[in-house]
Design a protein around this motif. Structure first.
Motif, PDB file in Angstrom:
ATOM      1  N   GLN A 196     -10.793  49.898 -11.741  1.00 16.27           N
ATOM      2  CA  GLN A 196      -9.721  50.882 -11.946  1.00 16.27           C
ATOM      3  C   GLN A 196     -10.037  52.188 -11.237  1.00 16.27           C
ATOM      4  O   GLN A 196      -9.154  52.798 -10.613  1.00 16.27           O
ATOM      5  N   LYS A 197     -11.283  52.619 -11.331  1.00 15.97           N
ATOM      6  CA  LYS A 197     -11.668  53.860 -10.657  1.00 15.97           C
ATOM      7  C   LYS A 197     -11.510  53.738  -9.134  1.00 15.97           C
ATOM      8  O   LYS A 197     -11.107  54.687  -8.467  1.00 15.97           O
ATOM      9  N   ILE A 198     -11.831  52.557  -8.603  1.00 14.84           N
ATOM     10  CA  ILE A 198     -11.705  52.331  -7.161  1.00 14.84           C
ATOM     11  C   ILE A 198     -10.232  52.233  -6.775  1.00 14.84           C
ATOM     12  O   ILE A 198      -9.778  52.880  -5.820  1.00 14.84           O
ATOM     13  N   ASP A 199      -9.459  51.418  -7.515  1.00 13.82           N
ATOM     14  CA  ASP A 199      -8.049  51.201  -7.180  1.00 13.82           C
ATOM     15  C   ASP A 199      -7.211  52.474  -7.313  1.00 13.82           C
ATOM     16  O   ASP A 199      -6.250  52.676  -6.571  1.00 13.82           O
ATOM     17  N   LYS A 200      -7.577  53.338  -8.254  1.00 10.11           N
ATOM     18  CA  LYS A 200      -6.832  54.587  -8.460  1.00 10.11           C
ATOM     19  C   LYS A 200      -7.291  55.699  -7.511  1.00 10.11           C
ATOM     20  O   LYS A 200      -6.706  56.775  -7.496  1.00 10.11           O
ATOM     21  N   GLY A 201      -8.343  55.420  -6.750  1.00  9.42           N
ATOM     22  CA  GLY A 201      -8.826  56.416  -5.804  1.00  9.42           C
ATOM     23  C   GLY A 201      -9.772  57.436  -6.390  1.00  9.42           C
ATOM     24  O   GLY A 201     -10.139  58.411  -5.715  1.00  9.42           O
ATOM     25  N   GLU A 202     -10.197  57.242  -7.655  1.00 10.68           N
ATOM     26  CA  GLU A 202     -11.151  58.173  -8.251  1.00 10.68           C
ATOM     27  C   GLU A 202     -12.504  58.065  -7.547  1.00 10.68           C
ATOM     28  O   GLU A 202     -13.226  59.051  -7.398  1.00 10.68           O
ATOM     29  N   TRP A 203     -12.852  56.833  -7.158  1.00 12.74           N
ATOM     30  CA  TRP A 203     -14.053  56.595  -6.358  1.00 12.74           C
ATOM     31  C   TRP A 203     -13.606  56.095  -5.000  1.00 12.74           C
ATOM     32  O   TRP A 203     -13.085  54.984  -4.876  1.00 12.74           O
ATOM     33  N   GLU A 204     -13.770  56.901  -3.979  1.00 11.85           N
ATOM     34  CA  GLU A 204     -13.329  56.532  -2.640  1.00 11.85           C
ATOM     35  C   GLU A 204     -14.386  55.684  -1.920  1.00 11.85           C
ATOM     36  O   GLU A 204     -15.519  55.564  -2.373  1.00 11.85           O
ATOM     37  N   SER A 205     -13.975  55.115  -0.800  1.00  9.76           N
ATOM     38  CA  SER A 205     -14.894  54.321   0.020  1.00  9.76           C
ATOM     39  C   SER A 205     -16.137  55.139   0.363  1.00  9.76           C
ATOM     40  O   SER A 205     -16.050  56.342   0.625  1.00  9.76           O
ATOM     41  N   GLU A 206     -17.274  54.476   0.349  1.00 10.83           N
ATOM     42  CA  GLU A 206     -18.582  55.054   0.678  1.00 10.83           C
ATOM     43  C   GLU A 206     -19.129  55.970  -0.417  1.00 10.83           C
ATOM     44  O   GLU A 206     -20.182  56.597  -0.236  1.00 10.83           O
ATOM     45  N   THR A 207     -18.436  56.064  -1.583  1.00 14.17           N
ATOM     46  CA  THR A 207     -18.962  56.846  -2.699  1.00 14.17           C
ATOM     47  C   THR A 207     -20.081  56.083  -3.389  1.00 14.17           C
ATOM     48  O   THR A 207     -19.940  54.889  -3.674  1.00 14.17           O
ATOM     49  N   MET A 208     -21.191  56.751  -3.669  1.00 14.89           N
ATOM     50  CA  MET A 208     -22.279  56.100  -4.403  1.00 14.89           C
ATOM     51  C   MET A 208     -21.943  56.120  -5.893  1.00 14.89           C
ATOM     52  O   MET A 208     -21.593  57.170  -6.448  1.00 14.89           O
ATOM     53  N   ILE A 209     -22.031  54.960  -6.547  1.00 18.38           N
ATOM     54  CA  ILE A 209     -21.714  54.878  -7.968  1.00 18.38           C
ATOM     55  C   ILE A 209     -22.944  55.247  -8.789  1.00 18.38           C
ATOM     56  O   ILE A 209     -24.063  55.280  -8.263  1.00 18.38           O
ATOM     57  N   PRO A 210     -22.771  55.533 -10.091  1.00 19.20           N
ATOM     58  CA  PRO A 210     -23.933  55.858 -10.933  1.00 19.20           C
ATOM     59  C   PRO A 210     -24.941  54.710 -10.973  1.00 19.20           C
ATOM     60  O   PRO A 210     -24.611  53.559 -10.685  1.00 19.20           O
ATOM     61  N   ASN A 224     -21.381  41.024  -9.864  1.00 17.45           N
ATOM     62  CA  ASN A 224     -20.084  40.366  -9.675  1.00 17.45           C
ATOM     63  C   ASN A 224     -19.199  41.160  -8.720  1.00 17.45           C
ATOM     64  O   ASN A 224     -18.520  40.584  -7.855  1.00 17.45           O
ATOM     65  N   LEU A 225     -19.221  42.482  -8.840  1.00 14.50           N
ATOM     66  CA  LEU A 225     -18.385  43.319  -7.967  1.00 14.50           C
ATOM     67  C   LEU A 225     -18.916  43.357  -6.539  1.00 14.50           C
ATOM     68  O   LEU A 225     -18.142  43.487  -5.585  1.00 14.50           O
ATOM     69  N   VAL A 226     -20.239  43.235  -6.387  1.00  9.53           N
ATOM     70  CA  VAL A 226     -20.809  43.127  -5.038  1.00  9.53           C
ATOM     71  C   VAL A 226     -20.356  41.815  -4.407  1.00  9.53           C
ATOM     72  O   VAL A 226     -19.937  41.772  -3.245  1.00  9.53           O
ATOM     73  N   ASN A 227     -20.403  40.742  -5.184  1.00 10.51           N
ATOM     74  CA  ASN A 227     -19.980  39.429  -4.674  1.00 10.51           C
ATOM     75  C   ASN A 227     -18.495  39.399  -4.335  1.00 10.51           C
ATOM     76  O   ASN A 227     -18.075  38.695  -3.408  1.00 10.51           O
ATOM     77  N   GLU A 228     -17.695  40.166  -5.061  1.00  9.10           N
ATOM     78  CA  GLU A 228     -16.252  40.218  -4.806  1.00  9.10           C
ATOM     79  C   GLU A 228     -15.906  41.173  -3.671  1.00  9.10           C
ATOM     80  O   GLU A 228     -14.765  41.201  -3.207  1.00  9.10           O
ATOM     81  N   GLY A 229     -16.872  41.964  -3.226  1.00 11.08           N
ATOM     82  CA  GLY A 229     -16.633  42.869  -2.109  1.00 11.08           C
ATOM     83  C   GLY A 229     -16.208  44.265  -2.498  1.00 11.08           C
ATOM     84  O   GLY A 229     -15.938  45.102  -1.631  1.00 11.08           O
ATOM     85  N   TYR A 230     -16.144  44.570  -3.808  1.00 10.57           N
ATOM     86  CA  TYR A 230     -15.773  45.919  -4.237  1.00 10.57           C
ATOM     87  C   TYR A 230     -16.906  46.911  -3.989  1.00 10.57           C
ATOM     88  O   TYR A 230     -16.669  48.079  -3.691  1.00 10.57           O
ATOM     89  N   LEU A 231     -18.138  46.447  -4.148  1.00 10.37           N
ATOM     90  CA  LEU A 231     -19.301  47.314  -4.019  1.00 10.37           C
ATOM     91  C   LEU A 231     -20.267  46.760  -2.974  1.00 10.37           C
ATOM     92  O   LEU A 231     -20.264  45.555  -2.689  1.00 10.37           O
ATOM     93  N   THR A 232     -21.089  47.639  -2.423  1.00  4.91           N
ATOM     94  CA  THR A 232     -22.082  47.258  -1.426  1.00  4.91           C
ATOM     95  C   THR A 232     -23.415  47.892  -1.780  1.00  4.91           C
ATOM     96  O   THR A 232     -23.479  49.094  -2.064  1.00  4.91           O
ATOM     97  N   ARG A 233     -24.484  47.085  -1.786  1.00  2.90           N
ATOM     98  CA  ARG A 233     -25.817  47.620  -2.030  1.00  2.90           C
ATOM     99  C   ARG A 233     -26.470  48.008  -0.714  1.00  2.90           C
ATOM    100  O   ARG A 233     -26.364  47.288   0.269  1.00  2.90           O
ATOM    101  N   ARG A 234     -27.146  49.134  -0.713  1.00  3.58           N
ATOM    102  CA  ARG A 234     -27.891  49.574   0.463  1.00  3.58           C
ATOM    103  C   ARG A 234     -29.337  49.778   0.057  1.00  3.58           C
ATOM    104  O   ARG A 234     -29.634  50.606  -0.813  1.00  3.58           O
ATOM    105  N   LYS A 235     -30.205  49.028   0.699  1.00  2.76           N
ATOM    106  CA  LYS A 235     -31.614  49.022   0.324  1.00  2.76           C
ATOM    107  C   LYS A 235     -32.201  50.426   0.383  1.00  2.76           C
ATOM    108  O   LYS A 235     -32.087  51.139   1.381  1.00  2.76           O
ATOM    109  N   GLY A 236     -32.818  50.831  -0.719  1.00  2.00           N
ATOM    110  CA  GLY A 236     -33.470  52.128  -0.784  1.00  2.00           C
ATOM    111  C   GLY A 236     -32.525  53.297  -0.985  1.00  2.00           C
ATOM    112  O   GLY A 236     -32.980  54.445  -1.046  1.00  2.00           O
ATOM    113  N   LYS A 237     -31.217  53.034  -1.081  1.00  2.00           N
ATOM    114  CA  LYS A 237     -30.250  54.129  -1.212  1.00  2.00           C
ATOM    115  C   LYS A 237     -29.438  54.043  -2.501  1.00  2.00           C
ATOM    116  O   LYS A 237     -29.222  55.035  -3.178  1.00  2.00           O
ATOM    117  N   GLY A 238     -28.950  52.856  -2.834  1.00  2.00           N
ATOM    118  CA  GLY A 238     -28.135  52.724  -4.031  1.00  2.00           C
ATOM    119  C   GLY A 238     -26.978  51.774  -3.806  1.00  2.00           C
ATOM    120  O   GLY A 238     -26.957  51.001  -2.851  1.00  2.00           O
TER     121      GLY A 238
END
Length: 239
Positions: free
Chosen positions: A20-34, A56-70
């Motif tokens: 919901q936060k992503i779809d509503k634009g509260e968290w924009e692309s490239e935003t680091m989540i908590p 699950n959200l990484v597997n669905e493509g909503y989120l991306t992990r970056r090694k050493g960053k978050g």
């Protein structure tokens, strides 16, 4: 917040809250989540529950992990319609992206049986083998290996670094006719993960293309690994 009295699993409720936060634009692309710890404290659940939701959200493509960053909100996927034959460079430019290639290797070698069959040449015949990372706005999108018969046209490293292979082919007087292409889902290995800057085991698209000239002769065999979190293919279908 989540409802602990609901029959819905807690991890699923967390997934929906993040979506919901992503779809509503509260968290924009490239935003680091908590962090997992922050989520766990906020929702008063275990880190294991949070980790399942995020996985699950990484597997669905909503989120991306970056090694050493978050963990970050994934960028919007680039869509390519499976209609018409265009090069990566042409396709990215048409969408307003800045295309580029990073050459991994360029060499003359001999065709093994599988490649020779695809190019309709004799096994052991000399071919060009070109390995490139294809980028859009400096972001790695695909790892591509291309095979071209060496007797068809003369190529050198500068041709490949400077632009589209298709442009070089057409400038040499050839006319590209059509291609056959297959797509299948897979997960990234160690080499692809490092080159594409994704986690090992991330979802990818394996694409194989054979392109033909108007003479009927095969021009190339291309095998590509596309990032599943940044790219999707679309097709219009009529009954």
């Amino acid at each position: 917040m989540i409802d602990k009295t609901s029959p819905m699993p807690l991890y699923f409720q967390i997934e929906e809250a993040i979506k919901q936060k992503i779809d509503k634009g509260e968290w924009e692309s490239e935003t680091m989540i908590p962090s997992e710890r922050e989520f766990a404290e906020n929702y008063e659940v275990s880190r294991m529950t949070v980790r399942q939701a995020i996985n699950n959200l990484v597997n669905e493509g909503y989120l991306t992990r970056r090694k050493g960053k978050g963990t970050f909100v994934s960028a919007k996927k680039i869509e390519q319609k499976l209609l018409g034959l265009t090069s990566f460079t042409e396709d990215m430019k048409s969408r307003g992206f800045r295309p580029a290639s990073r050459l991994i290797s360029f060499q003359k070698t001999t065709a093994e049986n599988r490649v020779a069959k695809a190019l309709e040449i004799k096994e052991g015949q000399v071919i060009y083998e070109i390995r490139r990372v294809r980028l859009a706005n400096d972001i790695p999108m695909a790892f591509e290996t291309t095979y071209v018969p060496a007797d068809l046209l003369e190529l050198n490293e500068s041709h490949i670094k400077q632009g589209s292979l298709y442009s070089e082919v057409e400038n040499a007087g050839f006319v590209i006719d059509y291609a056959t292409q297959s797509l299948e889902a897979s997960i990234s290995g160690e080499a692809e993960s490092e080159i594409l800057e994704i986690t090992k085991g991330a979802a990818v698209l394996l694409i194989k293309r054979q392109t033909y000239l108007t003479t009927g002769r095969p021009l190339e065999l291309v095998q590509s690994v596309y990032r599943g979190d940044r790219y999707k293919f679309m097709i219009d279908m009529k009954r």
